[in-house]
Design a protein around this motif. Structure first.
Motif, PDB file in Angstrom:
ATOM      1  N   LYS A   1     -10.424  -2.343  13.799  1.00 43.16           N
ATOM      2  CA  LYS A   1      -9.433  -1.567  14.542  1.00 43.16           C
ATOM      3  C   LYS A   1      -8.606  -2.428  15.505  1.00 43.16           C
ATOM      4  N   LYS A   2      -9.070  -3.639  15.778  1.00 42.21           N
ATOM      5  CA  LYS A   2      -8.348  -4.501  16.699  1.00 42.21           C
ATOM      6  C   LYS A   2      -7.247  -5.293  15.983  1.00 42.21           C
ATOM      7  N   SER A   3      -7.221  -5.239  14.650  1.00 38.23           N
ATOM      8  CA  SER A   3      -6.235  -6.015  13.908  1.00 38.23           C
ATOM      9  C   SER A   3      -4.928  -5.249  13.790  1.00 38.23           C
ATOM     10  N   LEU A   4      -3.821  -5.999  13.616  1.00 41.67           N
ATOM     11  CA  LEU A   4      -2.527  -5.372  13.409  1.00 41.67           C
ATOM     12  C   LEU A   4      -2.508  -4.599  12.102  1.00 41.67           C
ATOM     13  N   GLU A   5      -3.263  -5.085  11.119  1.00 44.00           N
ATOM     14  CA  GLU A   5      -3.299  -4.431   9.812  1.00 44.00           C
ATOM     15  C   GLU A   5      -3.831  -3.006   9.931  1.00 44.00           C
ATOM     16  N   TRP A   6      -4.918  -2.830  10.718  1.00 42.18           N
ATOM     17  CA  TRP A   6      -5.465  -1.487  10.925  1.00 42.18           C
ATOM     18  C   TRP A   6      -4.423  -0.583  11.583  1.00 42.18           C
ATOM     19  N   GLY A   7      -3.849  -1.058  12.680  1.00 44.09           N
ATOM     20  CA  GLY A   7      -2.906  -0.246  13.437  1.00 44.09           C
ATOM     21  C   GLY A   7      -1.683   0.130  12.631  1.00 44.09           C
ATOM     22  N   ASP A   8      -1.135  -0.841  11.885  1.00 40.49           N
ATOM     23  CA  ASP A   8       0.050  -0.562  11.073  1.00 40.49           C
ATOM     24  C   ASP A   8      -0.252   0.444   9.974  1.00 40.49           C
TER      25      ASP A   8
ATOM     26  N   MET B   1       0.849  -1.203   0.000  1.00 41.58           N
ATOM     27  CA  MET B   1       0.000   0.000   0.000  1.00 41.58           C
ATOM     28  C   MET B   1       0.879   1.245   0.000  1.00 41.58           C
ATOM     29  N   THR B   2       0.657   2.148  -0.936  1.00 46.34           N
ATOM     30  CA  THR B   2       1.405   3.385  -1.001  1.00 46.34           C
ATOM     31  C   THR B   2       0.490   4.542  -0.658  1.00 46.34           C
ATOM     32  N   ASN B   3       1.095   5.721  -0.390  1.00 40.91           N
ATOM     33  CA  ASN B   3       0.297   6.900  -0.063  1.00 40.91           C
ATOM     34  C   ASN B   3      -0.496   7.407  -1.246  1.00 40.91           C
TER      35      ASN B   3
END
Length: 378
Positions: free
Chosen positions: A49-56, A1-3
């Motif tokens: 929001k509880k997943s690492l993917e969301w946080g990262d 994923m890029t900006n």
């Protein structure tokens, strides 16, 4: 994923989604699908929001400087405003977006009626997160959520929302760092890195003092509440009944009038000052992380970062104590109609301090990620 890839962060409570039969989560999918049909480009929406993917993904977007391809889409309901996690996301995102002059990246969906957001008469004190949301062009979904998801009205509304996201991406100005206004600036030259941090250093003692005042006022309110509890016990022992309790409640309301007024004003002032300076501080920290800053600026940043960490240490303890006090008056707020407005005001003021702590915590998190080379900014 890029900006460069469009990304949305779906901010909602799982309980709301459960109570509405999963429609909130499905709405995110429908918007992403409509966006791709309209633009030909995928829109990735992070839900869990509880997943690492969301946080990262969340931290990466914040720390690499948000672009006009990143959106926070809060699904606003009464329960959303009760969620400290959801409130934190709005406050944090708005600060980062504002630091880059990107105000349209917050796209709230008013999903279930929130009277303050709809500008309806309401006895409750002002809510700063509602105010942040109300300044944006929020989307009204209060009636649409009752429509069949396959109905023309619903499908058209999904299409319009996706089109709006696409338009924001196409028309948003480039991200430009926002500078803090100079302190007592008389020269035409813009303030340098050290001058801006000097302004912040001047503000820090005032925030320390505000936090201390908050603790003192809340302590006095607690003393008055303890007085009332003792009086009620004595009244009950005399057989005073509910009439005796009412008399104590009336007296307590009079005693609390002045401290409640003070705590309300103090909470509003504290939040306003921190929220106003937040974009500039984020910009300072981001600037300090760049490799080309001078040795003088780097040393100034170390000093400033140390003060931020000290501020966090002081305010974290006080905020925790205020949260506990706010929770303790929840029952009292429901028990007496005479006292209810005052306790609501107290809770709203405490909430402002809690939300202000979100701002300070984010500064501290960003500081931890800055490598200033030799020396310890902690």
């Amino acid at each position: 994923m890029t900006n460069a890839q469009p990304v949305g962060f779906w901010s909602y409570t799982h309980r709301d989604d459960l109570l509405d039969g999963g429609r909130i989560a499905r709405l995110s999918e429908q918007i992403a699908n409509a966006f791709e049909i309209i633009t030909g480009e995928p829109l990735e929406i992070f839900l869990d929001k509880k997943s690492l993917e969301w946080g990262d993904a969340w931290r990466m977007r914040l720390d690499s400087a948000l672009t006009n391809t990143t959106f926070l889409i809060p699904i606003v309901t009464p329960k959303f405003l009760m969620s400290q996690e959801c409130r934190r996301e709005v406050i944090t995102f708005v600060g980062h977006a504002a630091s880059l002059g990107l105000g349209e990246l917050l796209l709230p969906i008013h999903y279930v009626n929130v009277p303050q957001l709809a500008q309806e008469a309401d006895e409750r004190p002002a809510d700063e997160v509602v105010e942040l949301i109300s300044k944006r062009q929020w989307v009204d979904w209060r009636e649409l959520r009752l429509e069949d998801e396959d109905s023309p009205a619903y499908r058209k509304a999904v299409h319009e929302l996706a089109r709006r996201l696409a338009e924001i991406i196409d028309t948003a100005p480039p991200a430009l760092p926002v500078e803090l206004d100079p302190l007592n600036q008389v020269d035409e030259e813009p303030p340098g890195f050290i001058e801006v941090m000097a302004k912040m250093e001047e503000a820090l003692p005032a925030w320390h003092e505000t936090v201390q005042q908050f603790g003192e006022i809340i302590a006095s309110i607690g003393e008055e509440s303890n007085w009332a509890a003792t009086e009620i016990t004595a009244s009950d022992a005399r057989g005073g009944g509910f009439a005796g309790r009412m008399r104590v409640a009336e007296e307590l309301a009079k005693r609390l009038a002045e401290p409640v007024e003070k705590v309300d004003a103090l909470g509003a002032k504290y939040w306003a000052e921190l929220a106003a300076i937040d974009p500039g501080v984020i910009g300072i920290i981001r600037r300090a992380s760049e490799e080309d800053i001078s040795a003088e600026d780097r040393e100034a940043a170390r000093t400033f970062f140390k003060e931020i960490k000290e501020l966090m240490g002081v305010t974290t303890t006080t905020t925790t104590q205020l949260q506990e006090f706010s929770n303790s008056v929840e029952g009292a707020a429901q028990g007496s109609g005479r006292l209810r407005p005052q306790f609501r005001t107290i809770q709203a003021a405490v909430q402002k301090v809690i939300d202000s702590q979100t701002i300070i915590n984010e500064w501290s998190r960003m500081v931890d990620d800055v490598d200033l080379g030799d020396g310890d900014q902690q």
